[in-house]
Design a protein around this motif. Structure first.
Motif, PDB file in Angstrom:
ATOM      1  N   ASN A  10      12.403   4.789  -1.060  1.00 22.30           N
ATOM      2  CA  ASN A  10      11.888   4.520   0.283  1.00 22.30           C
ATOM      3  C   ASN A  10      12.623   5.310   1.366  1.00 22.30           C
ATOM      4  O   ASN A  10      12.338   5.127   2.560  1.00 22.30           O
ATOM      5  CB  ASN A  10      11.995   3.023   0.593  1.00 22.30           C
ATOM      6  CG  ASN A  10      11.100   2.197  -0.309  1.00 22.30           C
ATOM      7  OD1 ASN A  10      10.062   2.669  -0.759  1.00 22.30           O
ATOM      8  ND2 ASN A  10      11.515   0.974  -0.589  1.00 22.30           N
ATOM      9  N   GLY A  11      13.582   6.144   0.976  1.00 19.34           N
ATOM     10  CA  GLY A  11      14.276   6.978   1.940  1.00 19.34           C
ATOM     11  C   GLY A  11      15.382   6.279   2.694  1.00 19.34           C
ATOM     12  O   GLY A  11      15.907   6.822   3.679  1.00 19.34           O
ATOM     13  N   ALA A  12      15.769   5.081   2.248  1.00 18.78           N
ATOM     14  CA  ALA A  12      16.848   4.361   2.926  1.00 18.78           C
ATOM     15  C   ALA A  12      18.202   4.983   2.621  1.00 18.78           C
ATOM     16  O   ALA A  12      19.130   4.896   3.447  1.00 18.78           O
ATOM     17  CB  ALA A  12      16.845   2.892   2.521  1.00 18.78           C
ATOM     18  N   ILE A  13      18.365   5.565   1.439  1.00 23.36           N
ATOM     19  CA  ILE A  13      19.596   6.264   1.062  1.00 23.36           C
ATOM     20  C   ILE A  13      19.209   7.571   0.383  1.00 23.36           C
ATOM     21  O   ILE A  13      18.065   7.743  -0.069  1.00 23.36           O
ATOM     22  CB  ILE A  13      20.478   5.421   0.105  1.00 23.36           C
ATOM     23  CG1 ILE A  13      19.707   5.068  -1.177  1.00 23.36           C
ATOM     24  CG2 ILE A  13      20.995   4.171   0.800  1.00 23.36           C
ATOM     25  CD1 ILE A  13      20.565   4.357  -2.222  1.00 23.36           C
ATOM     26  N   THR A  14      20.143   8.482   0.297  1.00 21.83           N
ATOM     27  CA  THR A  14      19.900   9.762  -0.360  1.00 21.83           C
ATOM     28  C   THR A  14      20.237   9.652  -1.838  1.00 21.83           C
ATOM     29  O   THR A  14      20.975   8.736  -2.252  1.00 21.83           O
ATOM     30  CB  THR A  14      20.770  10.855   0.274  1.00 21.83           C
ATOM     31  OG1 THR A  14      22.160  10.558   0.030  1.00 21.83           O
ATOM     32  CG2 THR A  14      20.517  10.942   1.783  1.00 21.83           C
ATOM     33  N   PRO A  15      19.725  10.587  -2.646  1.00 16.91           N
ATOM     34  CA  PRO A  15      20.117  10.590  -4.063  1.00 16.91           C
ATOM     35  C   PRO A  15      21.627  10.673  -4.243  1.00 16.91           C
ATOM     36  O   PRO A  15      22.176  10.080  -5.181  1.00 16.91           O
ATOM     37  CB  PRO A  15      19.404  11.830  -4.609  1.00 16.91           C
ATOM     38  CG  PRO A  15      18.228  12.012  -3.715  1.00 16.91           C
ATOM     39  CD  PRO A  15      18.693  11.585  -2.361  1.00 16.91           C
ATOM     40  N   ALA A  16      22.313  11.396  -3.347  1.00 17.99           N
ATOM     41  CA  ALA A  16      23.765  11.498  -3.448  1.00 17.99           C
ATOM     42  C   ALA A  16      24.432  10.148  -3.198  1.00 17.99           C
ATOM     43  O   ALA A  16      25.414   9.789  -3.869  1.00 17.99           O
ATOM     44  CB  ALA A  16      24.288  12.538  -2.444  1.00 17.99           C
ATOM     45  N   ASP A  17      23.900   9.397  -2.242  1.00 18.73           N
ATOM     46  CA  ASP A  17      24.438   8.054  -1.977  1.00 18.73           C
ATOM     47  C   ASP A  17      24.290   7.159  -3.205  1.00 18.73           C
ATOM     48  O   ASP A  17      25.220   6.418  -3.563  1.00 18.73           O
ATOM     49  CB  ASP A  17      23.720   7.426  -0.785  1.00 18.73           C
ATOM     50  CG  ASP A  17      24.017   8.150   0.523  1.00 18.73           C
ATOM     51  OD1 ASP A  17      25.089   8.763   0.624  1.00 18.73           O
ATOM     52  OD2 ASP A  17      23.154   8.092   1.431  1.00 18.73           O
ATOM     53  N   ALA A  18      23.124   7.197  -3.818  1.00 16.11           N
ATOM     54  CA  ALA A  18      22.881   6.365  -4.998  1.00 16.11           C
ATOM     55  C   ALA A  18      23.787   6.767  -6.150  1.00 16.11           C
ATOM     56  O   ALA A  18      24.321   5.914  -6.869  1.00 16.11           O
ATOM     57  CB  ALA A  18      21.412   6.467  -5.405  1.00 16.11           C
TER      58      ALA A  18
ATOM     59  N   ALA B 131      18.457  -2.566   2.154  1.00 17.52           N
ATOM     60  CA  ALA B 131      18.329  -3.013   0.763  1.00 17.52           C
ATOM     61  C   ALA B 131      17.301  -4.133   0.644  1.00 17.52           C
ATOM     62  O   ALA B 131      16.453  -4.140  -0.254  1.00 17.52           O
ATOM     63  CB  ALA B 131      19.687  -3.472   0.236  1.00 17.52           C
ATOM     64  N   MET B 132      17.355  -5.079   1.568  1.00 19.09           N
ATOM     65  CA  MET B 132      16.425  -6.205   1.503  1.00 19.09           C
ATOM     66  C   MET B 132      14.992  -5.761   1.761  1.00 19.09           C
ATOM     67  O   MET B 132      14.059  -6.192   1.057  1.00 19.09           O
ATOM     68  CB  MET B 132      16.842  -7.271   2.510  1.00 19.09           C
ATOM     69  CG  MET B 132      16.123  -8.597   2.328  1.00 19.09           C
ATOM     70  SD  MET B 132      16.480  -9.336   0.718  1.00 19.09           S
ATOM     71  CE  MET B 132      18.193  -9.775   0.929  1.00 19.09           C
ATOM     72  N   VAL B 133      14.772  -4.896   2.740  1.00 20.07           N
ATOM     73  CA  VAL B 133      13.418  -4.418   3.030  1.00 20.07           C
ATOM     74  C   VAL B 133      12.884  -3.600   1.861  1.00 20.07           C
ATOM     75  O   VAL B 133      11.717  -3.729   1.477  1.00 20.07           O
ATOM     76  CB  VAL B 133      13.413  -3.594   4.335  1.00 20.07           C
ATOM     77  CG1 VAL B 133      12.068  -2.889   4.520  1.00 20.07           C
ATOM     78  CG2 VAL B 133      13.693  -4.495   5.530  1.00 20.07           C
ATOM     79  N   SER B 134      13.728  -2.787   1.245  1.00 22.16           N
ATOM     80  CA  SER B 134      13.282  -1.925   0.147  1.00 22.16           C
ATOM     81  C   SER B 134      12.835  -2.727  -1.068  1.00 22.16           C
ATOM     82  O   SER B 134      11.839  -2.390  -1.718  1.00 22.16           O
ATOM     83  CB  SER B 134      14.409  -0.959  -0.245  1.00 22.16           C
ATOM     84  OG  SER B 134      14.718  -0.082   0.813  1.00 22.16           O
ATOM     85  N   VAL B 135      13.548  -3.783  -1.372  1.00 25.41           N
ATOM     86  CA  VAL B 135      13.236  -4.509  -2.598  1.00 25.41           C
ATOM     87  C   VAL B 135      12.217  -5.620  -2.384  1.00 25.41           C
ATOM     88  O   VAL B 135      11.466  -5.978  -3.291  1.00 25.41           O
ATOM     89  CB  VAL B 135      14.537  -5.091  -3.216  1.00 25.41           C
ATOM     90  CG1 VAL B 135      15.052  -6.269  -2.405  1.00 25.41           C
ATOM     91  CG2 VAL B 135      14.313  -5.516  -4.661  1.00 25.41           C
TER      92      VAL B 135
END
Length: 706
Positions: free
Chosen positions: A257-265, A106-110
């Motif tokens: 950024n591919g850290a989580i999937t659409p389903a996760d979100a 989360a931190m790297v993505s934002v």
């Protein structure tokens, strides 16, 4: 072979044609390229040396872990009592493997999606920011990487200067040289500030969610990562909706950024998040939130531990909090500001509960003051020549199509100014404002410290302009100071923890805003409003001067007044500006004022107000024309012959002149017009000349004598 073929054949082994010299443009381009390459090479070498030296000077990883950022501030009341201690709060240090992957992602993505590929600074991000700045005309946006933020947090400050940014870039590359990416991210996540005094993900997790940072879930990680951009704005304790909204942006970036999937979100449900209840904080925080930002102006850049001595009185603050909480109507909010005679803020309450809402209504909210604004109308009228005993007429009036009405719809006819003010007659205030001029009323309000915009439409005399409670309290405090300007302040001294004084307030007298007789006149009116008028509920058994204020549909209730050198302003109303049944300035606000002031003035001597209005001689002349002409000492006059007379001319006995000696003869001035001119202008017949008679030269009349 034909002759032509022989001519075209080049002789074997013959001399080669001469090479053409380069043109001027090619020559300069070649030089520019060579010099540019040389300069770039030297700059790169210098940068490399700087980065290498910086890397050698960096502390070890263990030393970096123990190096904590943040400044400790101890805030003290006027008697030295510790009000609150502010500063960094660090949780347990979490190693890289103990930090949940969702928190790291989360931190790297934002904050820095190319964190794993850059060398401390992000050339792609810089190029993109430069392109956007050039194409849109907007300023260059910040593009700090996580490594740069770490360098700034540990070694630098937040000054936005080119020199600081250059040092930040060199330190970031040095950090990348010396430490691994995992080490840098571990340091960053344990040191970055998340608001509320929390440094590091463990402290933030415990503060906002009540559990260790090693247990952070995906939605919690999104909320925490979203705080870095603006900790105070997105803090869950201040605005949960803003925090959740920002977390949604973080989830979108993680998915991108591919850290989580659409389903996760899609599976994240922020409504199930349970925020930890914050430890109780009393209303002192309203005061510290107002006073402490002034440190930047008083000290400038300072990072050492300090003690801040303030003007707050602990007993008065408790009394103010109790007065608001016990008197505010249900569903409404209340605020109070109290000042000493020199502007020292003794108590400040910005709402009924700081934990529920830290919005400071005492200094930030702008509301209509209602009839409390009449202070400025009557100040302008008194300065314009009115006295409390002058007669006015309470009757229907229309000004530019606007027809104000009194509360209750009744009219008293001829009354004096004192009675009109005491019973807050709207029609009289409108007539006075129209007579002295609405711009004069606005100017008086500005003079007494009103900082919000002022409209000069006729209805402004009844308080249609929005104001701040602290500004209105300041205005009444200036009246209490007999017309001398008062400026609110909350910090008296700043010193280091070892006793070294960094700042100490120097008291300076304020400018005189109105003459003493105007201050005495308005104090007379304000005292009458409490004694016999709309503010009777504010009586406390000693002289009190004050004014009520109530707005349309009972949306706001005000009471402002002073006694024994203490000036206090109270406001009540709803944040959504809805009506509050039964709310009037003379009811709950006046009762809260009385409850607080009973405690605030306890131990102070009873002070009678100076309400004797002694007008200057030029204002009590029987001739009405004299009242309109101002102070005669500011003008010149003409005598019976039309000659200019200077009223400041020296007479015997003045300026060291001995009264026993004869004053020098005044200069003989020629008449403004001779008799021939007057005869011709008026048409009167010229008298026959009298026969000449012999006169003694000693008794001959002087020119101009009658």
């Amino acid at each position: 072979m034909a002759r032509s073929d022989i001519r075209r054949s080049a002789p074997q082994g013959g001399p080669k044609p001469a090479k053409q010299p380069p043109t001027g443009a090619r020559k300069w381009f070649r030089r520019l390229f060579v010099w540019g390459f040389a300069i770039a090479l030297l700059a790169a070498m210098a940068l490399g040396v700087a980065v290498a030296l910086a890397a050698q000077s960096l502390p070890s990883f263990e030393q970096m872990k123990s190096n904590q950022a943040g400044q400790m501030i101890v805030v003290r009341a006027r008697d030295g009592t510790e009000l609150v201690s502010l500063g960094p709060s660090y949780g347990k240090w979490l190693s890289y493997k103990d930090i949940p992957p969702v928190m790291r992602d989360a931190m790297v993505s934002v904050e820095d999606r190319r964190f794993r590929s850059h060398f401390g600074i992000d050339p792609i991000g810089l190029a993109r920011a430069g392109y956007v700045a050039l194409t849109t005309g907007k300023g260059l946006r910040a593009t700090s990487t996580i490594t740069q933020q770490l360098a700034r947090t540990v070694f630098l400050n937040n000054n936005r200067t080119l020199g600081r940014k250059l040092r930040e870039g060199i330190l970031a590359m040095a950090l990348e040289w010396k430490y691994s990416k995992d080490d840098i991210l571990e340091l960053y996540l344990n040191k970055v500030y998340f608001g509320g005094g929390a440094y590091g993900v463990d402290a933030a997790s415990r503060k906002f969610f009540g559990h260790p940072g090693s247990e952070i879930t995906l939605p919690e990680a999104a909320i925490i990562a979203g705080l870095v951009k603006a900790p105070s704005h997105y803090s869950p304790t201040a605005d949960a909706d803003a925090a959740v909204g920002r977390a949604g942006v973080v989830l979108g970036l993680m998915e991108q950024n591919g850290a989580i999937t659409p389903a996760d979100a899609a599976a994240v449900d922020f409504s199930k998040i349970k925020f930890a209840s914050e430890k109780g904080q009393n209303s002192v925080r309203y005061f510290t939130d107002w006073a402490l930002p002034q440190l930047d102006l008083l000290l400038g850049e300072n990072t050492e531990p300090i003690e801040v001595w303030t003007t707050l009185d602990v007993g008065m603050q408790k009394a103010a909090t109790d007065a608001i909480q016990k008197n505010v109507p249900g569903g409404a909010q209340g605020a109070l500001v109290s000042m000493d005679r020199d502007g020292a803020v003794l108590a400040m309450v910005g709402g009924t509960d700081y934990v529920t809402s830290n919005y400071n209504r005492a200094v930030n909210a702008v509301r209509q003051p209602g009839s409390a604004w009449k202070l400025f109308v009557y100040l302008a009228a008194l300065e314009g020549g009115y006295t409390p005993n002058d007669k006015v007429v309470d009757e229907p009036v229309t000004i530019d199509g606007w027809s104000p009405r009194n509360s209750g719809g009744t009219y008293a006819g001829e009354i004096d100014v004192r009675t009109a003010f005491a019973y807050s007659k709207n029609t009289v205030a409108a007539s006075l404002g129209n007579e002295v001029g609405f711009s004069a009323v606005a100017g008086m309000a500005r003079r007494f410290g009103i900082t919000t915009p002022i409209s000069t439409v006729p209805s402004m005399v009844l308080g249609s302009n929005e104001v701040r409670l602290i500004d209105m309290t300041r205005a009444f405090a200036s009246v209490s100071a007999k017309g001398q300007a008062v400026e609110p302040y909350g910090i008296t001294k700043i010193q280091t923890t070892d006793g070294r004084v960094l700042y100490e307030r120097q008291q300076k007298p304020g400018a005189m805003l109105v003459p003493a007789y105007v201050a005495a006149g308005i104090t007379d009116l304000l005292q009458s409003a409490v004694s016999i008028g709309t503010g009777r509920a504010a009586q406390i058994g000693r002289p009190v001067a004050g004014k009520t204020g109530t707005t349309t549909s009972n949306k706001d209730g005000w009471f402002l007044g002073f006694s024994s050198g203490v000036t206090t302003g109270v406001w009540m109303g709803r944040d959504d500006d809805k009506p509050v049944p039964g709310l009037q300035g003379g009811s709950a606000p006046a009762r809260a004022f009385a409850a607080y002031m009973t405690v605030a003035v306890r131990g102070r001597p009873v002070e009678k107000f100076e309400t004797e209005v002694t007008l200057p001689a030029w204002q009590i002349e029987p001739d009405d024309e004299a009242n309109l002409s101002g102070n005669p000492e500011d003008y010149y006059y003409v005598d019976e012959q039309g000659n200019l007379v200077d009223p400041n001319r020296q007479t015997p006995g003045q300026d060291g002149q001995d009264p026993g000696k004869t004053a020098p003869e005044p200069a003989v001035l020629p008449p403004a017009a001779n008799d021939d001119f007057l005869d011709q202008a008026t048409g009167r017949s010229k008298p026959e000349p009298a026969p000449k008679a012999k006169t003694d030269p000693a008794t001959k009349a002087k020119p101009g004598a009658l």
